[in-house]
Design a protein around this motif. Structure first.
Motif, short mmCIF file in Angstrom:
data_model
loop_
_atom_site.label_atom_id
_atom_site.label_comp_id
_atom_site.label_asym_id
_atom_site.label_seq_id
_atom_site.Cartn_x
_atom_site.Cartn_y
_atom_site.Cartn_z
N ARG A 215 -25.46 -47.10 -26.16
CA ARG A 215 -24.38 -47.83 -26.84
C ARG A 215 -23.95 -47.08 -28.11
O ARG A 215 -22.77 -46.92 -28.39
CB ARG A 215 -24.87 -49.24 -27.18
N ALA A 216 -24.95 -46.60 -28.86
CA ALA A 216 -24.63 -45.88 -30.11
C ALA A 216 -23.82 -44.62 -29.81
O ALA A 216 -22.85 -44.31 -30.51
CB ALA A 216 -25.92 -45.53 -30.84
N ALA A 217 -24.22 -43.89 -28.75
CA ALA A 217 -23.50 -42.66 -28.40
C ALA A 217 -22.09 -43.00 -27.93
O ALA A 217 -21.12 -42.31 -28.27
CB ALA A 217 -24.26 -41.90 -27.31
N ARG A 218 -21.97 -44.09 -27.15
CA ARG A 218 -20.64 -44.47 -26.66
C ARG A 218 -19.73 -44.87 -27.81
O ARG A 218 -18.57 -44.47 -27.88
CB ARG A 218 -20.78 -45.63 -25.66
N GLU A 219 -20.28 -45.63 -28.76
CA GLU A 219 -19.46 -46.05 -29.91
C GLU A 219 -19.01 -44.84 -30.72
O GLU A 219 -17.85 -44.76 -31.15
CB GLU A 219 -20.26 -47.00 -30.82
N PHE A 220 -19.92 -43.89 -30.90
CA PHE A 220 -19.55 -42.67 -31.64
C PHE A 220 -18.43 -41.94 -30.89
O PHE A 220 -17.42 -41.54 -31.48
CB PHE A 220 -20.76 -41.75 -31.82
N ALA A 221 -18.62 -41.77 -29.59
CA ALA A 221 -17.63 -41.02 -28.79
C ALA A 221 -16.27 -41.72 -28.82
O ALA A 221 -15.24 -41.08 -28.96
CB ALA A 221 -18.13 -40.86 -27.36
N GLU A 222 -16.29 -43.04 -28.70
CA GLU A 222 -15.00 -43.76 -28.69
C GLU A 222 -14.32 -43.74 -30.05
O GLU A 222 -13.11 -43.69 -30.15
CB GLU A 222 -15.22 -45.20 -28.21
N GLY A 223 -15.14 -43.74 -31.11
CA GLY A 223 -14.57 -43.77 -32.46
C GLY A 223 -14.17 -42.40 -32.98
O GLY A 223 -13.19 -42.27 -33.72
N GLU B 26 -22.47 -39.55 -22.71
CA GLU B 26 -21.49 -40.31 -23.49
C GLU B 26 -20.64 -39.39 -24.39
O GLU B 26 -19.43 -39.56 -24.50
CB GLU B 26 -22.19 -41.37 -24.35
N LEU B 27 -21.30 -38.41 -25.03
CA LEU B 27 -20.54 -37.51 -25.91
C LEU B 27 -19.55 -36.68 -25.09
O LEU B 27 -18.41 -36.45 -25.51
CB LEU B 27 -21.47 -36.59 -26.71
N CYS B 28 -19.97 -36.23 -23.90
CA CYS B 28 -19.07 -35.41 -23.08
C CYS B 28 -17.97 -36.24 -22.46
O CYS B 28 -16.90 -35.72 -22.16
CB CYS B 28 -19.86 -34.66 -22.01
N VAL C 284 -17.61 -30.95 -28.21
CA VAL C 284 -18.67 -31.47 -29.08
C VAL C 284 -19.95 -31.61 -28.26
O VAL C 284 -21.06 -31.32 -28.73
CB VAL C 284 -18.24 -32.81 -29.72
N GLY C 285 -19.79 -32.00 -27.00
CA GLY C 285 -20.94 -32.14 -26.10
C GLY C 285 -21.71 -30.84 -25.95
O GLY C 285 -22.93 -30.80 -26.09
N ILE C 286 -21.00 -29.73 -25.70
CA ILE C 286 -21.72 -28.46 -25.47
C ILE C 286 -22.33 -27.94 -26.77
O ILE C 286 -23.39 -27.32 -26.76
CB ILE C 286 -20.82 -27.38 -24.81
N THR C 287 -21.69 -28.26 -27.89
CA THR C 287 -22.23 -27.85 -29.20
C THR C 287 -23.60 -28.49 -29.41
O THR C 287 -24.57 -27.81 -29.77
CB THR C 287 -21.26 -28.29 -30.33
#
Ligand SMILES: Cc1cc2nc3c(=O)[nH]c(=O)nc-3n(C[C@H](O)[C@H](O)[C@H](O)COP(=O)(O)OP(=O)(O)OC[C@H]3O[C@@H](n4cnc5c(N)ncnc54)[C@H](O)[C@@H]3O)c2cc1C
Length: 381
Positions: free
Chosen positions: A14-22, A75-77, A83-86
């Motif tokens: 959830r935290a990763a999804r919120e970060f990615a969406e925001g 979630e990040l990708c 950002v995901g590959i970084t």
């Protein structure tokens, strides 16, 4: 068999999804267009624990398992693959190599800085003349006057010019092949060690990929990572975990493509109906959705095997192969579903399509994954 994530794993996802969406998605488009690195956004990953995912908490990391790591990468990708590959190269390769094979002194010196995001990490195995055949690398490390002197260059290295630290593989014994390779930790600012100009790439424009150049770069004895001659053996283990995360990257990109397709099919009308009502397109969506689910299950299974200390090489190769080809297929179908709109930069699927291709190349190409899988099935050495 239990397919349920733990409460902690759900919280992390959830935290990763919120970060990615925001923070990701459309916010990355300008960086992609200008081909610049999103320093401000990547900095925010540190306090969330996303730059020290697998690092034990005694060294300042989040101390999480591979299942959680795969969920974060996915979630990040889904938000943005650059950002995901970084974060993938930083966590899976550089940081993990030090976490698993570093001495106590190396772990104390480097892991807190890597886990906090104070420095980003790069990992250099590939060279212009050796990618799939990585053991053919030619960078040399010679022991001279009480220190290692490195000469050579590394190609296609993620975080090469933005990284503050790199783990580099070099040959310490010219006579042999794989048992003659050792790993070294190099800090930015080491004389004779520098990054080349970032490459201009097909996709992942907001990630940093460049050469690492070593010209009489001097590394003290304490910079040798793991035992002399064991670098390549250790690198193969690092790559096993990396493949699981690269599979998660494929799942995230495929999910992003699927999400954009669904959104567009519900908005766009033709012949007085939304695209969602056309059977042909429904079939594409159903097929992609099923394959994304298979890719995710393969990825989480490989992560679970790794977490429980069981052999994961075969499972990681299968997950990476299937998830990366699913990412490419989902992205291609998404462009098709968008028609002409899919071919222009205004819609995210154009970027997703370009980004997806890397998952079939990095961390061992699809052909190499097939080779790893076939060798195990056929019991070839
Ligand atoms: C954006 C990006 C980021 C990267 N980041 C990193 C990084 O951080 N660190 C790092 O060390 N490397 C990194 N790489 C390098 C990457 O891992 C290699 O590009 C990859 O392993 C393929 O090697 P190669 O490019 O030399 O291709 P080659 O090995 O030359 O392969 C060319 C073709 O031949 C095929 N092939 C080769 N051998 C066989 C075989 N035995 N059987 C069948 N087919 C075969 C391949 O599948 C491919 O289709 C990155 C690459 C890119 C593009």
């Amino acid at each position: 068999m239990d397919f349920e994530l733990t409460d902690d794993q759900k919280r992390i996802r959830r935290a990763a999804r919120e970060f990615a969406e925001g923070e990701l998605g459309d916010a990355i488009a300008p960086y992609d267009e200008r081909q610049t690195f999103p320093h401000e956004i990547v900095k925010k990953l540190g306090p969330l624990g996303f730059l020290g995912v697998l690092v034990p908490d005694e060294y300042g990391g989040a101390g999480l398992d591979y299942v959680s790591y795969a969920l974060i990468v996915e979630e990040l990708c889904r938000g943005d693959a650059s950002v995901g590959i970084t974060m993938w190269a930083h966590n899976s390769l550089c940081t993990n190599h030090i976490t698993v094979f570093g001495s106590e002194a190396q772990k104390r010196r480097y892991l807190p800085r890597l886990a906090s995001g104070d420095v980003l990490g790069a990992w250099g195995l590939t060279e212009a003349g050796s990618g799939s055949d990585a053991a053919a690398l030619r960078t040399r490390a010679e022991w001279r006057d009480g220190e290692w002197v490195l000469n050579g260059s590394k190609a296609f290295i993620t975080n090469a010019s933005v990284g503050g630290l790199a783990v580099v593989l070099a040959r310490t014994d010219p006579e042999q092949r794989s048992r003659s390779i050792s790993a070294f930790i190099l800090e930015r600012g080491t004389p004779g060690f520098r990054a080349g100009q970032p490459y201009r790439k097909l996709g992942l424009h907001a990630s940093d990929t460049a050469e690492l150049i070593l010209e009489d770069a001097r590394v003290p004895a304490a910079g040798l990572l793991g035992e002399r001659g064991m670098g390549f053996v250790h690198a193969l283990q690092v790559l096993e975990g990396g493949r699981i995360a690269m599979a998660a990257m494929g799942v995230g990109i495929a999910e992003a493509a699927l999400g954009q397709s669904v959104k567009y099919m519900n908005q766009r009308t033709a012949f007085g109906r939304t695209l969602a009502e056309f059977n042909g397109l429904q079939g594409m969506i159903a097929e992609v959705a099923a394959e994304v689910e298979v890719a995710r299950l393969l990825t989480l299974r490989a992560a679970y095997l790794k977490d429980t200390g069981r052999p994961a090489r075969h499972a990681a190769a299968m997950a990476k192969l299937f998830a990366s080809e699913t990412a490419m297929k989902a992205a291609s179908k998404a462009v098709q579903i968008h028609g002409g709109a899919g071919y222009i930069t205004e819609f995210p699927v154009e970027r997703i399509f370009r980004d997806a291709k890397l998952t079939e190349i990095g961390e061992g190409t699809s052909e190499i994954q097939r080779l790893v899988i076939a060798r195990e099935i056929l019991q070839l050495s």
